[in-house]
Scaffold this motif. Structure first.
Motif, PDB file in Angstrom:
ATOM      1  N   UNK A 396       0.845  -1.209   0.000  1.00 13.14           N
ATOM      2  CA  UNK A 396       0.000   0.000   0.000  1.00 13.14           C
ATOM      3  C   UNK A 396       0.869   1.244   0.000  1.00 13.14           C
ATOM      4  N   UNK A 397       0.660   2.083  -1.016  1.00 12.48           N
ATOM      5  CA  UNK A 397       1.262   3.421  -1.002  1.00 12.48           C
ATOM      6  C   UNK A 397       0.211   4.342  -0.389  1.00 12.48           C
ATOM      7  N   UNK A 398       0.477   4.825   0.801  1.00  8.70           N
ATOM      8  CA  UNK A 398      -0.492   5.690   1.473  1.00  8.70           C
ATOM      9  C   UNK A 398      -1.568   4.879   2.174  1.00  8.70           C
ATOM     10  N   UNK A 399      -2.473   5.598   2.838  1.00  8.96           N
ATOM     11  CA  UNK A 399      -3.486   4.915   3.650  1.00  8.96           C
ATOM     12  C   UNK A 399      -4.912   5.323   3.260  1.00  8.96           C
ATOM     13  N   UNK A 400      -5.088   5.802   2.045  1.00  9.71           N
ATOM     14  CA  UNK A 400      -6.427   6.247   1.652  1.00  9.71           C
ATOM     15  C   UNK A 400      -7.433   5.108   1.562  1.00  9.71           C
ATOM     16  N   UNK A 401      -6.953   3.876   1.520  1.00 14.60           N
ATOM     17  CA  UNK A 401      -7.868   2.736   1.465  1.00 14.60           C
ATOM     18  C   UNK A 401      -8.669   2.621   2.767  1.00 14.60           C
ATOM     19  N   UNK A 402      -8.238   3.312   3.819  1.00 11.90           N
ATOM     20  CA  UNK A 402      -8.992   3.292   5.076  1.00 11.90           C
ATOM     21  C   UNK A 402     -10.242   4.158   4.999  1.00 11.90           C
ATOM     22  N   UNK A 403     -10.357   4.986   3.949  1.00 11.49           N
ATOM     23  CA  UNK A 403     -11.506   5.866   3.773  1.00 11.49           C
ATOM     24  C   UNK A 403     -12.803   5.040   3.795  1.00 11.49           C
ATOM     25  N   UNK A 404     -13.880   5.607   4.366  1.00 14.35           N
ATOM     26  CA  UNK A 404     -15.152   4.856   4.421  1.00 14.35           C
ATOM     27  C   UNK A 404     -15.624   4.361   3.054  1.00 14.35           C
ATOM     28  N   UNK A 405     -15.245   5.024   1.976  1.00 14.75           N
ATOM     29  CA  UNK A 405     -15.688   4.583   0.644  1.00 14.75           C
ATOM     30  C   UNK A 405     -14.980   3.293   0.219  1.00 14.75           C
ATOM     31  N   UNK A 406     -13.919   2.921   0.931  1.00 16.48           N
ATOM     32  CA  UNK A 406     -13.175   1.700   0.566  1.00 16.48           C
ATOM     33  C   UNK A 406     -13.280   0.716   1.730  1.00 16.48           C
ATOM     34  N   UNK A 407     -12.230   0.529   2.519  1.00 15.90           N
ATOM     35  CA  UNK A 407     -12.290  -0.466   3.596  1.00 15.90           C
ATOM     36  C   UNK A 407     -12.953   0.087   4.856  1.00 15.90           C
ATOM     37  N   UNK A 408     -12.902   1.403   5.047  1.00 16.32           N
ATOM     38  CA  UNK A 408     -13.514   1.989   6.240  1.00 16.32           C
ATOM     39  C   UNK A 408     -12.764   1.655   7.523  1.00 16.32           C
ATOM     40  N   UNK A 409     -11.572   1.142   7.426  1.00 17.16           N
ATOM     41  CA  UNK A 409     -10.774   0.771   8.607  1.00 17.16           C
ATOM     42  C   UNK A 409      -9.815  -0.330   8.224  1.00 17.16           C
ATOM     43  N   UNK A 410      -8.977  -0.734   9.180  1.00 16.16           N
ATOM     44  CA  UNK A 410      -7.926  -1.688   8.839  1.00 16.16           C
ATOM     45  C   UNK A 410      -8.316  -3.139   9.103  1.00 16.16           C
ATOM     46  N   UNK A 411      -9.524  -3.339   9.675  1.00 13.86           N
ATOM     47  CA  UNK A 411      -9.877  -4.680  10.150  1.00 13.86           C
ATOM     48  C   UNK A 411      -9.789  -5.737   9.045  1.00 13.86           C
TER      49      UNK A 411
END
Ligand code: SF4
Ligand code: SF4
Ligand code: FES
Length: 536
Positions: A396-411
């Motif tokens: 992962x480059x960056x952490x934008x995948x944590x955005x609610x539109x994607x994973x919404x968290x790291x779980x």
């Protein structure tokens, strides 16, 4: 096109322009032809109130204000005659009669047009003995701006800005004649998404931003041209830098991108460069959790985990996320890395927020368009695959995948065999990462960013990180070499990678880091340079 002659030089001008506009269009205003001005601004309506821009026009008996005198074919203009000089001295003397002697304690000193023009065009001493008019000091106009009424020269730029650009109209001139003052309407505050631009266009120290005032004297700052990374508009900025620290963003004129404005939210993003929340160490997960690591050891660890997975299960179990904040060069290197490793499952997660019709774009990242041009589709497919259990390793480059539109968290990433994160700032990805590698922000590296309209714009290092960090592309070059990927020898030459953009992705032909200049060029086609030049 009409031709006019200014101080003996013939200039072709567009019909319907005023003398000052014509000089600005030609890039000559205060850049070869000095016509000092206060109330005129290239992006606001004409006011004609300060009278400082008077010039002599042959055939017209009285001096004319250049900001509001339309050009005519054959017009002959003089800006340096004795009459013009005396008129300027008179205007400056009037403006200074009541101006407080604040310069030593005024935050505008060093970039004040009253100081500059008094020095260049004024007289050396005052003829008045009367006390100077007292007015309000340190007036809190709203969340961003402080007003000093004594310093105001009533040019009305701030009033016109609020009416014409954000169209919120909070400011007005109250009272008449020598009692005139700038105020907000009763009960109203100066509070709009572009409010801090009034401090930029105020020619004196009457309007200052709460954020910058008294932080540093401006003559200690170096202006480094850069790009705001707050959203996909890619507004052009000057980074004010001293002692390896960015103190402010100021708008940099680019008529093709942001005229002379930036939004308040973007202006404040300079704070992210030196923020405490920067990822400042490499980390590797051990039996007791994440532990600080040397950069090389962390790279070795990442490479050995990826090599084990590639050998055991092949590239199909690996996924990658491109960062919409990384440069085009970083993302081309990611593309090469994934192609060499055989990884096909990749995408880009783009954070979304409010937008408006002026500058602010919904995509809250500077290079989502570049990522898409380099073949990274929306990360929804990667997210589905992670949720479906088809992914065992994530780069992962960056952490934008944590955005609610994607994973919404790291779980959803907790069960993965390997999570390798290259990031500028800390995030919840730390809870699941096996390797964390600090990378540079745009203000710390060479490269290009592609704005929402496909304009490729250059960034360059304004500051050096105080810790070990590299551009994402350089980290991938080192990682690829450790993995033994074809074409990877660990060396990173951002200019060579930038030149390769056009070869490996046809949309980027002719737009490498060296050739785009400070104003940028559009993807695929090279457009004529946008108008720049005059001070605002
Ligand atoms: S506050 Fe500044 S911009 Fe506004 S009228 Fe006064 S001098 Fe001009
Ligand atoms: S509109 Fe976007 S790019 Fe422009 S200053 Fe604001 S956040 Fe930055
Ligand atoms: S700039 Fe022309 S009157 Fe003010």
């Amino acid at each position: 096109m009409p031709q006019i002659t200014v101080d003996g030089e013939v200039i072709e001008v567009a019909a319907g322009r005023t003398i000052l506009q014509a000089l600005d269009d030609a890039g000559l205003l205060m850049n070869g032809v000095d016509v000092p001005h206060y109330c005129w601004h290239p992006k606001l309506t004409i006011d004609g109130s300060c009278r400082l821009c008077q010039v002599e026009v042959e055939g017209i008996p009285k001096l004319q204000i250049a900001c509001n005198t339309p050009v005519k074919d054959g017009m002959v203009v003089h800006t340096k005659t004795d009459r013009v000089k005396r008129a300027r001295e008179g205007v400056m003397e009037l403006l200074l009669i009541n101006h407080p002697l604040d310069c030593p304690i005024c935050d505008q000193a060093g970039e004040c047009k009253l100081q500059d023009y008094a020095y260049e065009y004024g007289v050396t001493h005052a003829r008045t003995k009367e006390p100077r008019r007292a007015a309000k000091k340190r007036v809190d106009l709203g969340p961003t701006i402080v007003f000093d009424q004594e310093r105001c020269i009533l040019c009305r730029r701030c009033v016109r800005f609020c009416r014409e650009i954000p169209q919120t109209g909070e400011l007005a001139v109250f009272h008449r004649g020598d009692r005139s003052v700038i105020e907000t309407f009763p009960g109203a505050e100066l509070d709009n998404p572009y409010s801090m631009n009034v401090a930029d266009i105020c020619p004196v120290g009457a309007l200052t931003t709460k954020d910058f005032r008294f932080k540093i004297r401006v003559w200690f700052l170096n202006d480094v041209p850069g790009v705001c990374t707050g959203c996909a508009n890619g507004c052009n900025v000057h980074l004010g830098v001293a002692t390896n620290k960015v103190y402010r963003y100021l708008p940099r004129r680019n008529d093709a991108v942001n005229d002379t404005w930036i939004c308040d939210a973007g202006r404040m993003t300079y704070k992210e460069i030196g923020a405490e929340s920067r990822l400042q160490r490499a980390y590797v997960r051990g039996p007791g959790g994440l532990q600080e690591s040397g950069y090389k050891a962390a790279l070795e660890h990442a490479a050995s985990r990826l090599r084990a997975l590639l050998d055991a299960k092949g590239p199909g179990v690996i996924a990658a996320l491109a960062s919409p904040h990384a440069t085009n060069e970083d993302l081309l290197q990611l593309r090469r890395f994934l192609d060499a490793a055989g990884v096909q499952n990749a995408g880009v997660a783009v954070p979304i927020g409010p937008a408006d019709e002026l500058l602010i774009k919904a995509e809250k990242a500077a290079n989502a368009t570049g990522a898409r041009a380099l073949g990274f589709a929306d990360a929804a497919g990667v997210v589905d695959r992670i949720r479906g259990g088809g992914v065992e390793a994530l780069i992962a480059l960056g952490h934008d995948v944590l955005d609610p539109a994607y994973l919404g968290g790291e779980a959803a990433l907790a069960g993965l065999d390997t999570v390798i994160v290259l990031d500028t700032h800390r995030s919840e990805l730390e809870r699941v990462a096996h390797v964390l590698l600090p990378v540079r922000v745009a203000a710390e590296k060479h490269g290009t960013l592609t704005n929402h309209a496909g304009r490729v714009q250059r960034v360059r290092p304004a500051v050096e990180p105080a810790f070990e960090a590299y551009a994402d592309g350089e980290v991938l070059a080192k990682l690829g070499a450790r993995l033994g990927l074809a074409g990877f020898d660990g060396k990173w030459d951002v200019r060579a990678v930038s030149r390769a953009l056009g070869r490996e992705c046809p949309a980027f032909v002719g737009v490498d880091v060296e050739s785009v200049g400070d104003e940028g060029r559009s993807l695929a086609t090279v457009v004529a340079g946008a108008t720049t030049g005059a001070s605002v």
